[in-house]
Design a protein around this motif. Structure first.
Motif, PDB file in Angstrom:
ATOM      1  N   ALA A  43       0.885  -1.161   0.000  1.00 55.79           N
ATOM      2  CA  ALA A  43       0.000   0.000   0.000  1.00 55.79           C
ATOM      3  C   ALA A  43       0.921   1.207   0.000  1.00 55.79           C
ATOM      4  CB  ALA A  43      -0.865  -0.021   1.232  1.00 55.79           C
ATOM      5  N   PRO A  44       1.108   1.857  -1.111  1.00 55.76           N
ATOM      6  CA  PRO A  44       2.153   2.866  -1.231  1.00 55.76           C
ATOM      7  C   PRO A  44       2.019   4.011  -0.226  1.00 55.76           C
ATOM      8  CG  PRO A  44       0.958   2.588  -3.306  1.00 55.76           C
ATOM      9  CD  PRO A  44       0.277   1.746  -2.311  1.00 55.76           C
ATOM     10  N   ARG A  45       0.825   4.388  -0.002  1.00 53.18           N
ATOM     11  CA  ARG A  45       0.657   5.587   0.818  1.00 53.18           C
ATOM     12  C   ARG A  45      -0.607   5.392   1.638  1.00 53.18           C
ATOM     13  NH1 ARG A  45      -1.040  10.817  -0.302  1.00 53.18           N
ATOM     14  NH2 ARG A  45      -2.049  10.087  -2.170  1.00 53.18           N
ATOM     15  N   HIS A  46      -0.452   5.541   2.956  1.00 56.72           N
ATOM     16  CA  HIS A  46      -1.674   5.589   3.753  1.00 56.72           C
ATOM     17  C   HIS A  46      -1.387   6.343   5.046  1.00 56.72           C
ATOM     18  CE1 HIS A  46      -0.151   2.163   6.110  1.00 56.72           C
ATOM     19  NE2 HIS A  46       0.156   1.618   4.957  1.00 56.72           N
ATOM     20  N   PRO A  47      -2.487   6.761   5.677  1.00 56.90           N
ATOM     21  CA  PRO A  47      -2.278   7.637   6.854  1.00 56.90           C
ATOM     22  C   PRO A  47      -1.422   6.964   7.910  1.00 56.90           C
ATOM     23  CG  PRO A  47      -4.577   7.607   6.171  1.00 56.90           C
ATOM     24  CD  PRO A  47      -3.899   6.564   5.367  1.00 56.90           C
ATOM     25  N   GLU A  48      -0.675   7.768   8.571  1.00 52.77           N
ATOM     26  CA  GLU A  48       0.222   7.303   9.635  1.00 52.77           C
ATOM     27  C   GLU A  48      -0.531   6.493  10.681  1.00 52.77           C
ATOM     28  OE1 GLU A  48       3.582   8.138  10.016  1.00 52.77           O
ATOM     29  OE2 GLU A  48       3.464   8.900   7.956  1.00 52.77           O
ATOM     30  N   ASN A  49       0.168   5.517  11.216  1.00 55.71           N
ATOM     31  CA  ASN A  49      -0.325   4.760  12.375  1.00 55.71           C
ATOM     32  C   ASN A  49      -1.498   3.835  12.097  1.00 55.71           C
ATOM     33  OD1 ASN A  49       1.591   6.115  13.901  1.00 55.71           O
ATOM     34  ND2 ASN A  49       0.170   7.784  14.301  1.00 55.71           N
ATOM     35  N   ILE A  50      -1.934   3.827  10.906  1.00 50.61           N
ATOM     36  CA  ILE A  50      -3.052   2.928  10.635  1.00 50.61           C
ATOM     37  C   ILE A  50      -2.479   1.624  10.089  1.00 50.61           C
ATOM     38  CG2 ILE A  50      -5.154   2.528   9.293  1.00 50.61           C
ATOM     39  CD1 ILE A  50      -5.571   5.494   9.251  1.00 50.61           C
ATOM     40  N   VAL A  51      -2.824   0.542  10.767  1.00 55.24           N
ATOM     41  CA  VAL A  51      -2.360  -0.763  10.270  1.00 55.24           C
ATOM     42  C   VAL A  51      -3.318  -1.202   9.158  1.00 55.24           C
ATOM     43  CG1 VAL A  51      -1.893  -3.155  10.881  1.00 55.24           C
ATOM     44  CG2 VAL A  51      -1.433  -1.317  12.525  1.00 55.24           C
ATOM     45  N   ILE A  52      -2.709  -1.531   8.059  1.00 49.53           N
ATOM     46  CA  ILE A  52      -3.499  -1.905   6.876  1.00 49.53           C
ATOM     47  C   ILE A  52      -3.490  -3.417   6.727  1.00 49.53           C
ATOM     48  CG2 ILE A  52      -3.647  -1.725   4.349  1.00 49.53           C
ATOM     49  CD1 ILE A  52      -4.282   0.863   5.676  1.00 49.53           C
ATOM     50  N   GLN A  53      -4.629  -3.917   6.367  1.00 50.31           N
ATOM     51  CA  GLN A  53      -4.725  -5.353   6.103  1.00 50.31           C
ATOM     52  C   GLN A  53      -4.725  -5.559   4.590  1.00 50.31           C
ATOM     53  OE1 GLN A  53      -8.390  -7.173   7.395  1.00 50.31           O
ATOM     54  NE2 GLN A  53      -7.223  -8.901   8.183  1.00 50.31           N
ATOM     55  N   LEU A  54      -3.802  -6.415   4.143  1.00 46.00           N
ATOM     56  CA  LEU A  54      -3.720  -6.718   2.693  1.00 46.00           C
ATOM     57  C   LEU A  54      -4.230  -8.133   2.485  1.00 46.00           C
ATOM     58  CD1 LEU A  54      -0.151  -5.286   2.162  1.00 46.00           C
ATOM     59  CD2 LEU A  54      -2.279  -4.211   1.423  1.00 46.00           C
ATOM     60  N   PRO A  77       2.655   1.624   7.255  1.00 50.18           N
ATOM     61  CA  PRO A  77       2.827   2.480   6.082  1.00 50.18           C
ATOM     62  C   PRO A  77       4.141   2.239   5.334  1.00 50.18           C
ATOM     63  CG  PRO A  77       2.011   3.750   7.921  1.00 50.18           C
ATOM     64  CD  PRO A  77       2.226   2.366   8.428  1.00 50.18           C
ATOM     65  N   GLY A  78       4.050   2.149   4.017  1.00 48.58           N
ATOM     66  CA  GLY A  78       5.240   2.031   3.165  1.00 48.58           C
ATOM     67  C   GLY A  78       5.797   0.636   3.055  1.00 48.58           C
ATOM     68  N   GLU A  79       5.322  -0.319   3.795  1.00 53.59           N
ATOM     69  CA  GLU A  79       5.888  -1.675   3.765  1.00 53.59           C
ATOM     70  C   GLU A  79       5.385  -2.456   2.552  1.00 53.59           C
ATOM     71  OE1 GLU A  79       6.874  -3.598   8.042  1.00 53.59           O
ATOM     72  OE2 GLU A  79       4.781  -3.330   7.550  1.00 53.59           O
ATOM     73  N   VAL A  80       6.293  -3.185   1.945  1.00 50.79           N
ATOM     74  CA  VAL A  80       5.880  -4.132   0.914  1.00 50.79           C
ATOM     75  C   VAL A  80       5.780  -5.478   1.589  1.00 50.79           C
ATOM     76  CG1 VAL A  80       6.531  -5.292  -1.216  1.00 50.79           C
ATOM     77  CG2 VAL A  80       7.006  -2.860  -0.921  1.00 50.79           C
ATOM     78  N   ARG A  81       4.622  -6.124   1.529  1.00 51.50           N
ATOM     79  CA  ARG A  81       4.481  -7.382   2.224  1.00 51.50           C
ATOM     80  C   ARG A  81       4.375  -8.537   1.247  1.00 51.50           C
ATOM     81  NH1 ARG A  81       4.165  -7.056   7.728  1.00 51.50           N
ATOM     82  NH2 ARG A  81       4.981  -9.132   7.404  1.00 51.50           N
ATOM     83  N   VAL A  82       5.045  -9.588   1.654  1.00 52.42           N
ATOM     84  CA  VAL A  82       5.002 -10.805   0.841  1.00 52.42           C
ATOM     85  C   VAL A  82       3.848 -11.661   1.340  1.00 52.42           C
ATOM     86  CG1 VAL A  82       6.217 -12.929   0.247  1.00 52.42           C
ATOM     87  CG2 VAL A  82       7.449 -10.764   0.361  1.00 52.42           C
ATOM     88  N   ILE A  83       3.008 -12.073   0.394  1.00 51.60           N
ATOM     89  CA  ILE A  83       1.901 -12.947   0.782  1.00 51.60           C
ATOM     90  C   ILE A  83       2.190 -14.341   0.226  1.00 51.60           C
ATOM     91  CG2 ILE A  83      -0.588 -13.336   0.648  1.00 51.60           C
ATOM     92  CD1 ILE A  83      -0.898 -10.353   0.082  1.00 51.60           C
ATOM     93  N   PRO A  84       2.572 -15.297   1.044  1.00 54.99           N
ATOM     94  CA  PRO A  84       2.834 -16.648   0.537  1.00 54.99           C
ATOM     95  C   PRO A  84       1.516 -17.379   0.260  1.00 54.99           C
ATOM     96  CG  PRO A  84       3.147 -16.606   2.890  1.00 54.99           C
ATOM     97  CD  PRO A  84       2.705 -15.239   2.519  1.00 54.99           C
ATOM     98  N   MET A  85       1.597 -18.295  -0.705  1.00 56.45           N
ATOM     99  CA  MET A  85       0.378 -18.991  -1.090  1.00 56.45           C
ATOM    100  C   MET A  85       0.752 -20.354  -1.651  1.00 56.45           C
ATOM    101  SD  MET A  85      -2.231 -17.480  -3.853  1.00 56.45           S
ATOM    102  CE  MET A  85      -2.218 -18.494  -5.277  1.00 56.45           C
ATOM    103  N   VAL A  86       0.004 -21.375  -1.359  1.00 46.06           N
ATOM    104  CA  VAL A  86       0.190 -22.693  -1.989  1.00 46.06           C
ATOM    105  C   VAL A  86      -0.861 -22.818  -3.085  1.00 46.06           C
ATOM    106  CG1 VAL A  86       0.121 -25.174  -1.666  1.00 46.06           C
ATOM    107  CG2 VAL A  86       1.187 -23.729   0.060  1.00 46.06           C
ATOM    108  N   VAL A  87      -0.352 -23.088  -4.285  1.00 47.28           N
ATOM    109  CA  VAL A  87      -1.218 -22.969  -5.470  1.00 47.28           C
ATOM    110  C   VAL A  87      -2.121 -24.189  -5.615  1.00 47.28           C
ATOM    111  CG1 VAL A  87      -1.211 -22.749  -7.975  1.00 47.28           C
ATOM    112  CG2 VAL A  87       0.466 -21.525  -6.605  1.00 47.28           C
TER     113      VAL A  87
END
Ligand SMILES: *[C@@H]1O[C@H](CO)[C@@H](O)[C@H](O)[C@H]1NC(C)=O
Ligand SMILES: *[C@@H]1O[C@H](CO)[C@@H](O)[C@H](O)[C@H]1NC(C)=O
Ligand SMILES: *[C@@H]1O[C@H](CO)[C@@H](O)[C@H](O)[C@H]1NC(C)=O
Ligand SMILES: *[C@@H]1O[C@H](CO)[C@@H](O)[C@H](O)[C@H]1NC(C)=O
Ligand SMILES: *[C@@H]1O[C@H](CO)[C@@H](O)[C@H](O)[C@H]1NC(C)=O
Ligand SMILES: *[C@@H]1O[C@H](CO)[C@@H](O)[C@H](O)[C@H]1NC(C)=O
Length: 529
Positions: free
Chosen positions: A48-59, A78-88
């Motif tokens: 999530a490239p940009r979001h208000p400070e202190n708000i934890v975002i659920q991806l 904010p600003g974190e790139v998160r890896v979502i692992p998945m078994v296909v």
């Protein structure tokens, strides 16, 4: 309806305006592999490239249009790139999207947002290819061959069909598409080993292949043109057999041949050959029965025509007659002797010159056997063909009974005297003409009507003139080359060397006219007896 809609929109605008002070989220970005192997873990990145400070975002990762099944999730600051692992799994194939929303929805009233879709192709390696054939492995030409390639696992598969180790391509009579292979009108060329090769690939790098085991298909030829014929065999001094042959020109073995008469099955045999032989006892001179061959190689029974079996032994008299061809200058260039027995169904003819057997072909002759009807001896005329001729007839199955014809002597003189008859005709024509003129002259002297008299007489006798004189005169002008003359070119050359007919004038030929008649007398013919 319309009014209520407007109300909703207005309400929405109103609410938005009330929360316009609230923070909002930017669209998240989703990235990851475009292909994945089944049951293998893969990682998708969502940020999530940009979001208000202190708000934890659920991806959260979902398939587009299906919110019921969560594929994976992460929380992000904010600003974190998160890896979502998945078994296909197989169902994961399709468009995926990442949804970003505040983790504590009750606290922050922020609308969730979704990324743009990302396509994922799921590859399941092929396994256990196998040919499924409906129907028999042995079919007959013209039937349809249907093969299908079945795999126990795999997707995005391409199929290759092999015939005797070679890839098959589409043709007007075949249908090759995906796992299906059909041939609509088979021929025996379609017999052989069939195999299907199923292939898929992961990222164009890792190729999975499964070969089916080979299936052997046999396309059998149908039987065509069943023919029946027979020969006669002498078993001993009294007993005779007909050897009946049943023969086909096409058809895949093994073939069961059977011989039937009008009442029953006479015999049957199964063979790898294209013909079968049956022995049927016969009584000479008696009509045995009608016979038919039947042949079957599994699909349908083919029938021959019905054939009567009747063996008639040879009986006399044996007649020998002749005709001849006249070349230029009225010379005989070729002569044909015909030999014919009165009765006999299975005859063998033999020709003799000076009591010596003539074979099928010699330097000056050629035998054209048209047994059992007749046999023809073609002769080119020359010194070497001088001698006494006769023919003999016997049964082809038994040479104890032999009947011979009368003999005829031929030499240079006799041969040259033959065209005299023709000359005599011309001479006769001329004499007739003179006589007509004379008669009319006399009538003219008495009644002064010469012209009409002559005209009437000529009209009366025109058919005779036409037949006898005109045709002969035509021959004289154009010469004549008969088929025999052409066939025996070599013999003719010999004749030209031997007989120079330019020595003989018309007078000579006229004088020989009497001899010609003598030659054709049967009583005079057998000179050697
Ligand atoms: C969410 O927010 C509410 C009030 O705004 C608070 O009471 C609650 O504890 C929060 N929940 C979490 C999990 O932080
Ligand atoms: C499968 O068939 C292909 C094509 O004929 C051949 O190249 C390959 O070696 C085969 N593989 C196996 C395992 O038989
Ligand atoms: C002819 O054949 C029959 C049986 O088919 C046999 O009994 C008979 O002895 C044979 N005749 C001669 C002369 O061999
Ligand atoms: C051949 O003939 C025998 C009897 O002679 C019969 O039992 C059999 O079925 C026949 N076979 C065929 C193929 O017709
Ligand atoms: C046949 O016999 C005649 C005499 O009778 C003889 O002139 C002629 O040369 C003989 N022909 C052959 C081919 O032996
Ligand atoms: C008949 O034929 C047999 C064998 O084919 C032969 O040995 C015999 O000499 C012949 N008999 C006559 C008269 O030609």
């Amino acid at each position: 309806m319309f009014v209520s809609r407007i109300l909703v929109i207005l309400l929405g605008l109103c609410c938005q305006s009330t929360e316009s002070s609230q923070p909002f989220l930017d669209f998240p970005l989703l990235s990851g592999p475009s292909q994945a192997l089944l049951k293998k873990p893969v990682d998708f990145n969502c940020s999530a490239p940009r979001h208000p400070e202190n708000i934890v975002i659920q991806l959260q990762l979902f398939k587009v249009g299906d919110r019921s099944k969560l594929l994976g999730e992460q929380t992000s600051l904010p600003g974190e790139v998160r890896v979502i692992p998945m078994v296909v799994t197989k169902n994961n194939e399709g468009y995926l999207e990442c949804e970003a929303s505040p983790q504590n929805k009750s606290r922050y009233n922020i609308a969730s947002v979704v990324s743009s879709p990302h396509y994922l192709k799921v590859i399941e390696p092929v396994k256990d290819a196998e040919i499924i054939h409906s129907g028999s492995l042995e079919i007959f030409e013209g039937q349809t061959l249907k093969l299908d390639c079945k795999i126990s696992a795999g997707n995005h598969v391409t199929y290759l069909w092999m015939h005797n180790g070679r890839p098959i391509s589409q043709s007007p009579f075949s249908y090759v598409r995906d796992e299906h292979f059909w041939i609509f009108r088979t021929t025996s060329e379609h017999s052989g080993r069939y195999m299907c090769v199923a292939t898929n690939a992961f990222n164009n790098k890792q190729v999975f292949t499964s070969n089916s085991s080979e299936v052997v298909i046999t396309v059998k030829d149908l039987i065509s043109d069943l023919e029946i014929s027979f020969d006669v065999l002498k078993e001993d001094s009294q007993n005779y057999s007909a050897l009946v042959t049943c023969h086909i020109t096409r058809g895949s073995p093994p073939i069961t041949f059977s011989l039937h008469n009008t009442k029953e099955l006479v015999a049957n045999v199964t063979t790898g050959n294209r013909s079968a032989l049956f022995r049927v006892p016969v009584v000479l001179g008696q009509h045995t029965d009608w016979f038919q061959c039947q042949a079957n190689n599994g699909d349908q029974t083919t029938y021959s025509e019905w054939m009567p079996i009747k063996v008639v032994p040879v009986a006399g008299p044996v007649m020998m007659h002749f005709d001849y061809d006249i070349g230029e200058n009225y010379a005989i260039i070729g002569l044909r002797f015909y030999c014919k027995a009165a009765v006999g169904s299975h005859l063998q003819y033999r020709w003799f010159l000076n009591k010596t057997l003539l074979h099928q072909r010699g330097s000056f002759y050629y035998v054209e056997d048209q047994a059992p009807e007749q046999s023809i001896l073609l002769l080119s005329v020359g010194v070497s063909s001088t001698g006494t001729y006769h023919c003999q007839v016997s049964d082809s199955f038994d040479n104890t009974t032999t009947i011979r014809s009368a003999s005829r002597y031929l030499d240079k003189e006799v041969l040259n005297s033959l065209p005299v008859l023709v000359v005599a005709v011309v001479f006769g024509c001329f004499t007739t003409l003179i006589s007509l003129v004379s008669i009319c002259c006399c009538i003219g002297v008495v009644y002064s009507e010469f012209e009409s008299c002559f005209f009437n007489l000529v009209m009366l006798l025109l058919p005779f003139f036409h037949k006898q004189c005109i045709t002969f005169l035509g021959k004289r002008v154009y010469g004549e080359r008969s088929p025999l003359g052409l066939k025996m070119e070599r013999g003719k050359t010999a004749y030209e060397d031997d007989l120079d007919i330019s020595d003989y004038g018309e007078d000579y030929l006229v004088l020989q006219a009497a001899k010609e008649v003598e030659f054709d007398q049967p009583s005079q013919a057998s000179l050697d007896e």
